[in-house]
Design a protein around this motif. Structure first.
Motif, PDB file in Angstrom:
ATOM      1  N   ARG A  20      -8.289   8.299  -9.512  1.00 21.48           N
ATOM      2  CA  ARG A  20      -8.399   7.054  -8.749  1.00 21.48           C
ATOM      3  C   ARG A  20      -7.118   6.780  -7.947  1.00 21.48           C
ATOM      4  NH1 ARG A  20     -12.735   4.020  -9.164  1.00 21.48           N
ATOM      5  NH2 ARG A  20     -11.623   2.111  -8.611  1.00 21.48           N
ATOM      6  N   LYS A  73      -7.325   4.147  -5.063  1.00 27.85           N
ATOM      7  CA  LYS A  73      -8.022   3.040  -5.717  1.00 27.85           C
ATOM      8  C   LYS A  73      -7.311   2.700  -7.021  1.00 27.85           C
ATOM      9  CE  LYS A  73     -12.456   4.552  -3.903  1.00 27.85           C
ATOM     10  NZ  LYS A  73     -13.789   5.021  -4.262  1.00 27.85           N
ATOM     11  N   ARG A 105       1.582   7.255  -4.744  1.00 29.34           N
ATOM     12  CA  ARG A 105       0.540   6.624  -5.555  1.00 29.34           C
ATOM     13  C   ARG A 105       0.445   7.240  -6.931  1.00 29.34           C
ATOM     14  NH1 ARG A 105      -4.393   7.019  -1.464  1.00 29.34           N
ATOM     15  NH2 ARG A 105      -3.207   8.815  -0.885  1.00 29.34           N
ATOM     16  N   ARG A 131      -7.090   8.883  -4.870  1.00 26.56           N
ATOM     17  CA  ARG A 131      -8.001   8.356  -3.852  1.00 26.56           C
ATOM     18  C   ARG A 131      -7.558   7.008  -3.293  1.00 26.56           C
ATOM     19  NH1 ARG A 131     -13.707   9.729  -6.873  1.00 26.56           N
ATOM     20  NH2 ARG A 131     -13.565  11.980  -6.611  1.00 26.56           N
ATOM     21  N   ARG A 182       0.856  -1.183   0.000  1.00 21.63           N
ATOM     22  CA  ARG A 182       0.000   0.000   0.000  1.00 21.63           C
ATOM     23  C   ARG A 182       0.890   1.229   0.000  1.00 21.63           C
ATOM     24  NH1 ARG A 182      -5.703  -0.775   1.437  1.00 21.63           N
ATOM     25  NH2 ARG A 182      -5.868  -2.949   1.978  1.00 21.63           N
ATOM     26  N   ARG A 213      -9.191   0.101 -12.880  1.00 23.66           N
ATOM     27  CA  ARG A 213      -9.590  -1.178 -13.471  1.00 23.66           C
ATOM     28  C   ARG A 213     -10.588  -0.890 -14.576  1.00 23.66           C
ATOM     29  NH1 ARG A 213      -9.440  -4.388  -8.253  1.00 23.66           N
ATOM     30  NH2 ARG A 213      -7.200  -4.695  -8.137  1.00 23.66           N
TER      31      ARG A 213
END
Length: 180
Positions: free
Chosen positions: A140, A145, A54, A143, A48, A148
Protein backbone atom coordinates in the motif's frame (compact mmCIF):
# COMPACT_ATOMS: atom_id res chain seq x y z
CA UNK A 1 -17.22 37.03 11.87
CA UNK A 2 -17.17 33.23 11.78
CA UNK A 3 -17.79 31.10 8.72
CA UNK A 4 -21.06 29.21 8.41
CA UNK A 5 -21.05 25.80 10.08
CA UNK A 6 -20.39 23.50 7.16
CA UNK A 7 -18.46 20.27 6.70
CA UNK A 8 -14.97 20.79 8.08
CA UNK A 9 -15.39 24.49 8.81
CA UNK A 10 -14.57 24.18 12.54
CA UNK A 11 -11.49 22.12 11.72
CA UNK A 12 -10.46 24.67 9.09
CA UNK A 13 -10.86 27.59 11.52
CA UNK A 14 -8.97 25.94 14.35
CA UNK A 15 -6.14 24.24 12.48
CA UNK A 16 -5.99 25.81 9.04
CA UNK A 17 -6.60 22.40 7.47
CA UNK A 18 -8.27 22.54 4.10
CA UNK A 19 -10.26 19.48 3.07
CA UNK A 20 -10.71 18.02 -0.40
CA UNK A 21 -13.66 20.20 -1.58
CA UNK A 22 -11.89 23.40 -0.53
CA UNK A 23 -8.60 22.41 -2.19
CA UNK A 24 -10.03 22.71 -5.67
CA UNK A 25 -11.15 26.32 -5.26
CA UNK A 26 -8.05 27.45 -3.28
CA UNK A 27 -5.46 25.74 -5.50
CA UNK A 28 -2.42 27.83 -6.34
CA UNK A 29 -0.04 26.89 -9.12
CA UNK A 30 -0.20 24.29 -11.85
CA UNK A 31 -2.36 21.23 -11.16
CA UNK A 32 0.50 18.81 -11.82
CA UNK A 33 2.59 20.02 -8.85
CA UNK A 34 0.53 18.34 -6.14
CA UNK A 35 -1.71 20.06 -3.63
CA UNK A 36 -0.43 23.55 -3.00
CA UNK A 37 -3.01 25.37 -0.95
CA UNK A 38 -3.17 28.89 0.41
CA UNK A 39 -2.90 32.51 -0.59
CA UNK A 40 -1.23 33.50 -3.86
CA UNK A 41 2.52 33.45 -3.46
CA UNK A 42 2.36 31.03 -0.51
CA UNK A 43 3.25 27.43 -1.27
CA UNK A 44 2.14 25.07 1.48
CA UNK A 45 2.94 21.52 0.52
CA UNK A 46 0.33 19.10 1.82
CA UNK A 47 2.24 15.99 3.01
CA UNK A 48 2.57 13.79 -0.03
CA UNK A 49 5.74 11.73 -0.26
CA UNK A 50 6.79 10.18 -3.50
CA UNK A 51 9.01 7.34 -4.60
CA UNK A 52 11.15 5.52 -2.08
CA UNK A 53 10.36 8.01 0.70
CA UNK A 54 6.94 6.40 1.11
CA UNK A 55 8.61 3.13 2.02
CA UNK A 56 10.74 4.66 4.78
CA UNK A 57 8.41 3.90 7.67
CA UNK A 58 7.58 0.28 6.78
CA UNK A 59 11.24 -0.45 6.04
CA UNK A 60 12.29 1.26 9.28
CA UNK A 61 9.84 -0.88 11.26
CA UNK A 62 11.17 -3.98 9.50
CA UNK A 63 14.73 -2.98 10.39
CA UNK A 64 13.81 -2.49 14.07
CA UNK A 65 11.93 -5.79 14.29
CA UNK A 66 14.73 -7.60 12.44
CA UNK A 67 17.27 -6.11 14.83
CA UNK A 68 15.25 -7.26 17.84
CA UNK A 69 14.87 -10.76 16.38
CA UNK A 70 18.58 -10.87 15.54
CA UNK A 71 19.42 -10.00 19.14
CA UNK A 72 17.06 -12.63 20.55
CA UNK A 73 18.42 -15.14 18.03
CA UNK A 74 21.97 -14.40 19.19
CA UNK A 75 21.40 -14.13 22.95
CA UNK A 76 19.59 -17.31 24.00
CA UNK A 77 16.73 -16.64 26.47
CA UNK A 78 16.98 -20.26 27.68
CA UNK A 79 20.23 -19.34 29.47
CA UNK A 80 19.50 -17.57 32.78
CA UNK A 81 20.68 -14.04 33.43
CA UNK A 82 20.28 -12.50 29.96
CA UNK A 83 16.70 -11.25 30.25
CA UNK A 84 14.54 -10.19 33.20
CA UNK A 85 11.97 -12.60 34.62
CA UNK A 86 8.30 -11.89 33.92
CA UNK A 87 7.10 -9.83 36.92
CA UNK A 88 3.65 -11.47 36.95
CA UNK A 89 5.21 -14.94 36.97
CA UNK A 90 7.71 -13.94 39.65
CA UNK A 91 5.14 -12.36 41.96
CA UNK A 92 2.14 -14.67 41.47
CA UNK A 93 3.35 -17.80 39.68
CA UNK A 94 0.77 -17.15 36.93
CA UNK A 95 1.87 -17.35 33.30
CA UNK A 96 0.81 -14.26 31.34
CA UNK A 97 -0.01 -14.48 27.61
CA UNK A 98 3.51 -13.21 26.82
CA UNK A 99 5.39 -15.74 28.96
CA UNK A 100 7.62 -17.81 26.71
CA UNK A 101 7.55 -15.15 23.98
CA UNK A 102 11.33 -14.65 23.97
CA UNK A 103 11.95 -18.39 23.86
CA UNK A 104 9.40 -18.60 21.07
CA UNK A 105 11.16 -15.82 19.13
CA UNK A 106 14.54 -17.52 19.63
CA UNK A 107 13.22 -20.85 18.37
CA UNK A 108 11.43 -19.11 15.47
CA UNK A 109 14.51 -17.22 14.34
CA UNK A 110 16.68 -20.34 14.57
CA UNK A 111 14.18 -22.26 12.44
CA UNK A 112 12.61 -24.55 15.07
CA UNK A 113 8.91 -23.89 14.47
CA UNK A 114 7.82 -26.75 16.75
CA UNK A 115 9.73 -25.33 19.71
CA UNK A 116 8.39 -21.85 18.91
CA UNK A 117 4.82 -23.15 19.07
CA UNK A 118 5.54 -25.01 22.31
CA UNK A 119 7.03 -21.93 23.97
CA UNK A 120 4.16 -19.57 23.04
CA UNK A 121 1.65 -20.45 20.33
CA UNK A 122 -0.03 -17.04 20.39
CA UNK A 123 3.29 -15.22 19.90
CA UNK A 124 4.20 -17.52 17.02
CA UNK A 125 0.86 -16.81 15.34
CA UNK A 126 1.59 -13.11 15.94
CA UNK A 127 4.88 -13.37 14.03
CA UNK A 128 3.04 -14.64 10.97
CA UNK A 129 0.28 -12.05 11.37
CA UNK A 130 2.91 -9.30 11.60
CA UNK A 131 4.53 -10.55 8.40
CA UNK A 132 1.21 -10.48 6.51
CA UNK A 133 0.28 -6.99 7.76
CA UNK A 134 3.78 -5.70 7.03
CA UNK A 135 3.66 -6.94 3.41
CA UNK A 136 0.22 -5.38 3.00
CA UNK A 137 1.57 -2.12 4.46
CA UNK A 138 4.58 -2.16 2.12
CA UNK A 139 2.43 -2.76 -0.97
CA UNK A 140 0.00 0.00 0.00
CA UNK A 141 2.88 2.40 0.73
CA UNK A 142 4.42 1.60 -2.66
CA UNK A 143 1.10 2.47 -4.31
CA UNK A 144 0.86 5.70 -2.31
CA UNK A 145 -2.08 4.59 -0.17
CA UNK A 146 -2.14 4.63 3.63
CA UNK A 147 -2.53 1.43 5.63
CA UNK A 148 -5.86 1.60 7.39
CA UNK A 149 -6.95 -1.36 9.44
CA UNK A 150 -10.37 -0.52 10.73
CA UNK A 151 -11.47 -3.33 12.98
CA UNK A 152 -14.83 -3.17 14.68
CA UNK A 153 -14.82 -3.22 18.48
CA UNK A 154 -16.14 -6.79 18.36
CA UNK A 155 -12.84 -7.92 16.78
CA UNK A 156 -10.83 -6.27 19.56
CA UNK A 157 -13.06 -7.85 22.19
CA UNK A 158 -12.55 -11.17 20.40
CA UNK A 159 -8.77 -10.79 20.50
CA UNK A 160 -8.98 -9.95 24.20
CA UNK A 161 -11.19 -12.99 24.81
CA UNK A 162 -8.75 -15.29 22.97
CA UNK A 163 -5.84 -13.95 25.04
CA UNK A 164 -7.83 -14.36 28.25
CA UNK A 165 -8.83 -17.94 27.41
CA UNK A 166 -5.25 -18.73 26.37
CA UNK A 167 -3.95 -17.35 29.68
CA UNK A 168 -6.47 -19.26 31.77
CA UNK A 169 -6.03 -22.56 29.92
CA UNK A 170 -2.22 -22.47 30.00
CA UNK A 171 -2.33 -22.04 33.80
CA UNK A 172 -4.64 -25.03 34.38
CA UNK A 173 -3.33 -28.60 34.74
CA UNK A 174 -4.96 -29.84 31.51
CA UNK A 175 -3.50 -26.90 29.54
CA UNK A 176 0.09 -27.55 30.48
CA UNK A 177 0.89 -28.17 26.79
CA UNK A 178 0.44 -24.42 26.26
CA UNK A 179 2.84 -23.52 29.08
CA UNK A 180 6.44 -22.74 28.13
Amino acid sequence: MHEPQGHGSVLKRRTGWVGAPERRKDRVGPPDQGDQVGRPGRKDQVGRRTGWKRLGTPLGILAAVSGAFAYVGTVDPNEPGHYPVCPLLKLTGVLCPGCGGLRSAHAFITGDLGAALEANAIATAGYFLFAVVWVLWLVRAWRGKPLRIGLAPAWWWGVGAVLLVFTIVRNLPFGSALAP
